[in-house]
Write a protein that holds these residues in place. Sequence first.
Motif, PDB file in Angstrom:
ATOM      1  N   THR A  29       0.949  -1.156  -0.016  1.00 28.57           N
ATOM      2  CA  THR A  29      -0.035  -0.080   0.018  1.00 28.57           C
ATOM      3  C   THR A  29       0.928   1.089   0.203  1.00 28.57           C
ATOM      4  N   VAL A  30       0.626   2.487  -0.862  1.00 28.11           N
ATOM      5  CA  VAL A  30       1.323   3.322  -0.835  1.00 28.11           C
ATOM      6  C   VAL A  30       0.481   4.472  -1.136  1.00 28.11           C
ATOM      7  N   THR A  31       0.619   5.541  -0.280  1.00 25.62           N
ATOM      8  CA  THR A  31      -0.317   6.681  -0.325  1.00 25.62           C
ATOM      9  C   THR A  31       0.423   8.010  -0.274  1.00 25.62           C
ATOM     10  N   SER A  32      -0.258   9.069  -0.374  1.00 18.90           N
ATOM     11  CA  SER A  32       0.193  10.374  -0.106  1.00 18.90           C
ATOM     12  C   SER A  32      -1.017  11.280   0.573  1.00 18.90           C
ATOM     13  N   PRO A  33      -0.461  12.048   1.413  1.00 13.71           N
ATOM     14  CA  PRO A  33      -1.500  12.896   2.286  1.00 13.71           C
ATOM     15  C   PRO A  33      -2.003  14.159   1.348  1.00 13.71           C
ATOM     16  N   VAL A  34      -3.473  13.876   1.171  1.00 15.33           N
ATOM     17  CA  VAL A  34      -3.949  14.794   0.266  1.00 15.33           C
ATOM     18  C   VAL A  34      -4.018  16.113   0.543  1.00 15.33           C
ATOM     19  N   LEU A  35      -3.883  16.535   2.071  1.00 14.47           N
ATOM     20  CA  LEU A  35      -3.964  17.837   2.311  1.00 14.47           C
ATOM     21  C   LEU A  35      -2.064  18.562   2.007  1.00 14.47           C
ATOM     22  N   MET A  36      -1.298  17.409   2.076  1.00 14.27           N
ATOM     23  CA  MET A  36      -0.018  17.916   1.529  1.00 14.27           C
ATOM     24  C   MET A  36      -0.197  18.775   0.228  1.00 14.27           C
ATOM     25  N   TRP A  37      -0.891  18.118  -0.560  1.00 14.27           N
ATOM     26  CA  TRP A  37      -0.762  18.657  -1.831  1.00 14.27           C
ATOM     27  C   TRP A  37      -1.447  20.125  -1.819  1.00 14.27           C
ATOM     28  N   VAL A  38      -2.529  20.181  -1.051  1.00 19.78           N
ATOM     29  CA  VAL A  38      -3.062  21.398  -0.778  1.00 19.78           C
ATOM     30  C   VAL A  38      -2.213  22.665  -0.387  1.00 19.78           C
ATOM     31  N   LYS A  39      -1.607  21.977   0.630  1.00 19.12           N
ATOM     32  CA  LYS A  39      -0.668  23.009   1.319  1.00 19.12           C
ATOM     33  C   LYS A  39       0.636  23.351   0.299  1.00 19.12           C
TER      34      LYS A  39
END
Length: 534
Positions: free
Chosen positions: A56-66
Motif C-alpha cells: 500500500t502506497v499513499t500520499s496525504p491529500v492535504l500535503m498537495w493542497v498545502k
Amino acid sequence: MAAPCYLGWDFSTQQLKVIAIDEQLRVIYEDNVHFDKDLPEFKTQSGVYIHSDRLTVTSPVLMWVKALDMILEKMKSSGFNFSQVRALSGAGQQHGSVYWKKGSMQILKNASAELPLHQSLQACFSVSNSPIWMDSSTASQCSALEKAVGGAQHLASITGSRAYERFTGNQIAKIYGQNPEVYMETERISLVSSFAASLFLGAYAPIDYSDGSGMNLLQIWEKVWSSSCLDACAPGLKEKLGCPVPSHSVLGPISPYYSQRYGFSPDCKVVAFTGDNPASLAGMRLQEGDIAISLGTSDTLFLWIQEPTPALEGHILCNPVDSQTYMALLCFKNGSLMRERVRDDCASGSWDEFSKALSSTVAGNNGNLGFYFDVMEITPEAVGIHRFNKDNQKVSVFPKEVEIRALIEGQFMAKRIHAEKLGYKVMPRTRILATGGASHNRKILQVLSDVFNAPVYTIDTTNSACLGSAYRAIHGLVAETNVSLADVVKLAPEPKLAVTPAAGAEELYRPLLKRYAELEQKVIYNPTSSCLAK
Ligand SMILES: Nc1ncnc2c1ncn2[C@@H]1O[C@H](COP(=O)(O)OP(=O)(O)O)[C@@H](O)[C@H]1O
Ligand SMILES: O=C(CO)[C@@H](O)[C@H](O)COP(=O)(O)O
C-alpha cells in the motif's frame, strides 16, 4: 497592461512544480515545492508513505493542497504578476485518487480568501491518505474486475489496459470493499489531475479522457464510462466520477478565491488538467515515430499512435492533444528511486561520481547484466536484484562501477525490449525525446542512446509536464475553433540534440538485448515459487 502569460502545473510524486510562459512561448517563471524538504511536517519519503504491508502506497491529500498554498505565496513574494495569467492548466501523477466528503463542494466554492486553502479544506476528504500510482495492494480487485468483464484481454480491449493494481477503478473497489461507509460518505472521486483542477476552479472538475484512460473504467473508443467496469468496482460510481471531458476543455473561470487572495484576473480560464505523461507528450511536442522517455520518479516510455491494439502489456490512453488518436505507455516503477539507491551505495550519494563510473566502464559492461527492482516492478512483474556474469551465472555482487553500468544498461535494455514487444521498431529516423529529472544527466542519456542506437533529444526544461500544461492552457482557448496544439506551439524551440549513439552500438547491444530478454524470463515473479532465478 502587463503582457499575457499562461501557467502550467504539475502535481507529481515528489514535488509540485509550476512554469509560466509568455505569448512567445518563452519560460518566464519556474518554481517548485519539494514535499519531503519543504513540507517536513507530513513526514513523507520521496512524497509518499509506504505502508507496513509494503504494497500500500499513499500520499496525504492535504500535503498537495498545502504545497499549492506554499508555491503561490512564493510566487507572490517574488513579485509574480498574477493578473497577467490568461489561462492555466496542469498535470498530476496518474492513477492516484482523491475522495471528497459530502458537502465539500460548498466548502471549496466558498473558501475564504483570508485563509490558506489547506485550512479551509481540512475536513473535506473522506480518505486522508490518497492511494497513488506506486500502490500494488489491489491484486484481488484486479482479478475480480477481469473476471467480471470476461478476461484480461477483454478488459484491455475496452479500457486500453488489462487490470493493473495502481489503476483507479481497482483502488476504488478496494476502498469500497474495506470501508463501505467511507465510500458512501464520498460525494466525488477525483484523479490527482482533476482534484488539482478543482482547487483552481472552486468546484469539482471533470476527469479528462486521457488521464481517465488510466482507471480501467473508461471505454477508450467511445470515451464514456463502461457500465460493466463501474458495476464491478463499486455501486453508484458513475455519479461520483462525473462525466469525462475532452482534454482540451475550458472548465470555467478561476475561482474568486484566487482573484481576491493573489490578484488573478476573474477572466483567467482553467483548462482541464490531465496526467503527467500525457502532459509531457504535449510539452515535448511528440510526433508520430518519436519515442518519449521520461526519467522522473517513475520511468515511462510513450508513443503517439493512430491505430492502437490494446494488449496484455502496456497501456493505451486517449491522446491528450488530439481526441481522434491515442498514446501507448509503458511504466517502470523502479526508476529514479532505484538509481538514487545505487548512487548512495556505490557513488557516495553523488551524481558526479555516478556519472564518472559510467564513463570509466565500457559499453556492454563486459557481458555483466543486472535487474534492479527494489519494489515489485510493473514492466515486467518482477522483484529483487539479480546479477548475471557474461556466462549467465548468477552472482551476488558486482564491483561498484560495474553495478552502476549494469543498472543503467539494464533499465534501458528493458525499455527497448518492451517497446519492441509493443510493435515499436527503432528506424534510422527515430528520435528519442528524453525528459524528467534524470535527463539532466548526459552520461545516462549516452547509455540510452547507445542501447536504442538512436539520437537523444531534450527540451530546455526537464519539466515537460509543466511546459505541456502551459501549452495546453493556450490551446484550450482556441481548440474549439479546430486549431491544433501543433499550430499553437509551432514557434516553440525545437528539441535539441543531446547525444548520438557511439559507433558500433547496435552490433554490441543486439546480442545483449537478446540475452537480457532471456534472463528476464528467469527473474519474472512467480508467486508459487519463492526461489526466483537459479
Ligand atoms: N543529475 C542527475 N542524474 C540522475 N538523476 C537525477 C539527476 N538530477 C535529478 N535526478 C533525479 O530526478 C528525480 C526527480 O525527477 P522529476 O522528473 O522531477 O520527478 P517527479 O516529476 O516524479 O517528481 C529525482 O528523484 C532524482 O533521482
Ligand atoms: O503510473 C504512472 C504512469 O502510468 C506514473 O508515471 C505516474 O504518472 C507518476 O509519474 P511521475 O511522478 O514519476 O512523473
